[in-house]
Design an enzyme around this catalytic site. Structure first.
Site, PDB file in Angstrom:
ATOM      1  N   ASP A 223      -7.286  -3.979  -8.383  1.00 18.34           N
ATOM      2  CA  ASP A 223      -8.791  -3.880  -7.931  1.00 18.34           C
ATOM      3  C   ASP A 223      -7.524  -3.446  -6.399  1.00 18.34           C
ATOM      4  OD1 ASP A 223     -10.473  -4.250  -6.167  1.00 18.34           O
ATOM      5  OD2 ASP A 223     -11.058  -6.602  -6.430  1.00 18.34           O
ATOM      6  N   TRP A 224      -8.045  -2.575  -5.793  1.00 16.50           N
ATOM      7  CA  TRP A 224      -7.630  -2.399  -4.191  1.00 16.50           C
ATOM      8  C   TRP A 224      -6.921  -3.098  -2.905  1.00 16.50           C
ATOM      9  CZ3 TRP A 224      -9.378   0.151  -7.609  1.00 16.50           C
ATOM     10  CH2 TRP A 224      -9.404   2.060  -7.578  1.00 16.50           C
TER      11      TRP A 224
END
Length: 804
Positions: A223-224
């Site tokens: 995930d970012w």
């Protein structure tokens, strides 16, 4: 292509490692030496938003995930996937970041709107259909967020503690189903930790379960900003997002040289990335896409999106008032009727070509039979100005003018925006860093208006003689607050005719921010709004009251503290129901809300967040032009706290999944929480059903159940036959084991066959750390949701079946 080892031999270690961190916020590096083109990603649960955080290209805005899942239709999810693939092809996107398949563990979780359901089988099977629809067009998907990422509070640091059996039987199961049935080309590791180990470094889950037991050959990305260290490279993570900076790079090259990370692991990561590139047409010769997908506002797309939205809408109660008849005077009440919430907040926001409100949809069909009577305030933070109330002072189009400037005031961009808000800091191709933002709009309004801004920093607001300078400070200090939870500043101004409003923000040291312009008629008091609604309801044949949540509750970054409708909406419904001849309530929320007045209104229709054609879909559902045949994907509790899993607030950084496998309807059925107001699987549609003659074939790995259903209504309707298994072992919860839908004509009977899923007929043996057969003793429940069980059949220990 397939011969990835030859390509690997052409790369040295730094070149390999370079490929394993993103090149930008939503794109990957290419390498011409091996024929690798850059790949682009786009967020995608409700639409392909493109490379920009906001203000991206026009894109189809689909109904939200719970609204699509409410159809209980793999065929519809397949079609949704195909639509999204077409959108990705049109934009040149290689991978759509979806579907989200975390479970609805607690209805308080802010991002529940983005996930399918509280049940692992329903979630996994619908996700698999979605994935097949996208990937058949050569566009990748990303299964997210792995795993137990079921709430937003402290989401980047929380340690979710889940016992081994529950993790396997409940939270890993939808991922297992989607991987086995559809082979998603990427998977996204979450922010949180699971039992003490952060998801991006969880060797036992990423390498052991996903790549090992499930034989997954796709790529696992973070995930970012979720990757903490180079340890993730040994723990099974293949790709760090976003880029170009991150914890790998030279640090990972050094770790390999020092023997802390094996180069074989780096080769496996790159091999998986090359396989992804091969699949999406970014390796070797570019892939041709011969057909041009319809534009987001094409009539074909609009009809498809309207039909999808209506199909997932759920009739919760109905005393016969729905579908609507020939009422000549309809009082339409409630702020969500005009400010209909069509998508949730956070990273999945899409720039739609238009957003049709419920008021617009009903008026388009019924004309002046509908009179809007206003409603009470539903938001704490006013929404950005609606296009139409404000216009661009330069070109006159609905919307605002946005100028980005350097800190010294040099202009970088000068753009029109239909939405009165924008996320700053992820803009590429600018001549310099953004230091100042100027928002401007024309208002042609006389009388009191609420003006203001949304965003952190130092502002100057002007409108005619008005000149105000102020600073909006952070409230929580949480990471990402400037984007995901910015604060407003507003004031009431009495305008006398057309005026240009300008708001200029000095960003200071803020690198990323959401900014917006607020402008709307000054709101009435709740007492005034309720009095207006009561007068309108008294003079009408029927009142349609629209209530709901907003993107303040249904959003990434924040969880809810209550399921109660915000503001005085309950008081509004009570007051209208007391005087109107008949009252229909439309619930504009993706997730459960409390309905204390449910027994005092004539019908309730839950419509979710229905996407860009939402108003037209609601009108078609209310009038019976399309059947709202949806079924609930979450249990709706009777009161706050009345659920088997409730708290989303960690204690000392830890959130215990103490309910074990008894989440959602499983816990309600076991008596671990009061019976819900509406059960998972509930939905009336516009049919009336008789069930008879159930038969089961127990010869295979799981039962095959056939039941005769007769439609007693006077029009065609879609039924969803649900089969549950209630084990005799009290330690095992009831679980959905299969379902099937059928459209049946009036007065007709159809045999509906449900193929139960063998993955629900096993248990996790914690002593042996492996799967074991579930004891077959128990009951099969054939139902329209657990609140409406039509047939019961006992399963004996030897596997025989007889009517209970």
């Amino acid at each position: 292509m397939g011969d990835y080892d030859e390509l690997l031999r052409a790369l040295d270690l730094p070149a390999k490692v370079r490929l394993l961190t993103g090149a930008s916020f939503a794109a990957l590096h290419g390498d011409p030496a091996i024929g690798l083109a850059p790949m682009t990603f786009s967020d995608g649960p409700t639409g392909v938003k493109g490379q920009s955080m906001s203000g991206g290209p026009l894109a189809c805005l689909l109904p939200n995930a719970t609204a699509l899942a409410g159809t209980w239709s793999e065929e519809l999810l397949l079609a949704a996937g195909e639509l999204l693939a077409g959108e990705a092809v049109r934009q040149g996107v290689h991978v759509v970041l979806g579907p989200t398949i975390n479970l609805h563990r607690s209805p308080l979780a802010g991002r529940v709107f983005e996930s399918f359901s509280e049940d692992p089988l329903l979630t996994g099977k619908l996700a698999a259909a979605y994935i097949k629809g996208v990937q058949k067009r050569g566009v990748g998907t990303s299964l997210k967020h792995f795993v137990a990422n079921d709430a937003e509070t402290e989401r980047q640091t929380v340690d979710n503690r889940v016992d081994e059996a529950t993790l396997r039987e409940v939270y890993l199961l939808p991922f297992e189903i989607a991987i086995e049935d559809a082979d998603p080309w990427t998977l996204m590791a979450a922010y949180n930790a699971i039992n003490g180990v952060t998801a991006t470094e969880h060797d036992a889950l990423l390498n052991g379960v996903v790549k090992g037991e499930l034989g997954y050959h796709g790529l696992i990305m973070s995930d970012w900003f979720a990757t903490r260290s180079v340890a993730a490279a040994a723990g099974g993570l293949d790709l760090v997002m976003p880029g170009p900076y991150g914890p790998w790079g030279q640090a990972l090259v050094d770790a390999v040289a020092e023997g802390a990370v094996a180069e074989e692991a780096i080769d496996d990561h790159v091999r998986r990335l090359l396989r992804l590139a091969d699949r999406v047409g970014a390796l070797g010769s570019p892939r041709a896409h011969p057909e041009d997908p319809p534009a987001p506002d094409d009539p074909q797309r609009r009809a498809q999106l309207r039909d999808m939205a209506a199909a997932g809408m759920t009739v919760l109660t109905n005393d016969g008032v729905l579908p609507l008849g020939s009422e000549n005077r309809i009082a339409l009440i409630g702020v969500p009727a005009t400010d209909t919430v069509l998508l949730g907040g956070g990273s999945s926001m899409v720039t739609a070509p238009h957003q049709v409100s419920i008021a617009d949809g009903l008026t388009a069909v019924l004309g002046d039979r509908v009179r809007f009577a206003g409603g009470v305030e539903v938001r704490t933070t006013p929404a950005p100005a609606r296009a139409g109330f404000v216009t661009d002072p330069v070109d006159g189009r609905p919307g605002i003018r946005v100028r980005l400037m350097t800190g010294d005031g040099d202009e970088l961009t000068d753009d029109h925006m239909a939405d009165a808000q924008r996320i700053i800091g992820f803009d590429s191709g600018l001549a310099g860093p953004v230091g100042r933002v100027r928002l401007s709009a024309r208002l042609d309004h006389k009388g009191p208006v609420q003006l203001g801004v949304l965003g952190l920093g130092s502002w100057v607001l002007t409108a005619g003689a008005l000149h105000e300078e102020f600073v909006v400070e952070p409230l929580t200090g949480i990471p990402g607050e400037a984007i995901l939870a910015p604060r407003p500043h507003t004031l009431i101004v009495d305008l006398d005719g057309p005026v240009v409003v300008e708001a200029e923000l000095d960003l200071g040291r803020t690198e990323h921010a959401l900014v917006g312009l607020i402008a709307r008629p000054a709101p009435k008091t709740d007492e005034e709004a309720i009095a207006d609604a009561v007068r309108a309801a008294r003079g009408a044949d029927l009142a349609v009251v629209v209530v709901g949540l907003t993107d303040e509750q249904e959003t990434e970054s924040r969880d809810k503290t209550t399921l109660a409708l915000p503001g005085a909406q309950d008081a509004l419904v009570e007051a209208v129901a007391a005087v109107a001849p008949r009252t229909v309530v439309v619930v504009n929320s993706a997730t459960p809300v409390l309905l204390p007045w449910a027994d005092r209104v004539d019908a309730i229709l839950a419509v979710g967040l229905p996407g860009q054609e939402g108003g037209h879909a609601v009108a078609a559902a209310l009038l019976g032009d399309l059947e709202p045949a949806g079924r609930l994907v979450s249990s709706w509790p009777i009161a706050d706290g009345a659920g088997p899993a409730w708290s989303v607030t960690p204690e000392a950084g830890v959130l215990e999944y103490a309910e074990g496998p008894f989440v959602g309807y499983r816990g309600h059925a076991a008596g671990r929480a009061p019976a819900p107001r509406y059960w998972f699987g509930h939905g009336l549609g516009y049919g009336r059903w008789e069930y008879a003659d159930a038969r089961a074939d127990l010869a295979g790995p799981a039962p095959r159940v056939t039941v005769a259903v007769r439609n007693l209504a006077t029009h065609t309707s879609r039924e969803v036959v649900q089969v549950y298994f209630q084990p005799a072992d009290a330690g095992q919860p009831v679980r959905l084991v299969g379902w099937a839908g059928a459209e049946v004509g009036p007065g007709a009977t159809a045999d509906v066959t449900v193929e139960c899923d063998a993955r629900l007929w096993r248990r996790w043996d914690t002593s042996a750390h492996r799967w074991a057969d579930l004891d077959l003793a128990g009951e099969l429940l054939i139902a329209r949701g657990l609140g409406d069980i039509r047939l019961r059949a006992a399963v004996e220990p030897n596997g025989n079946l007889h009517r209970a």
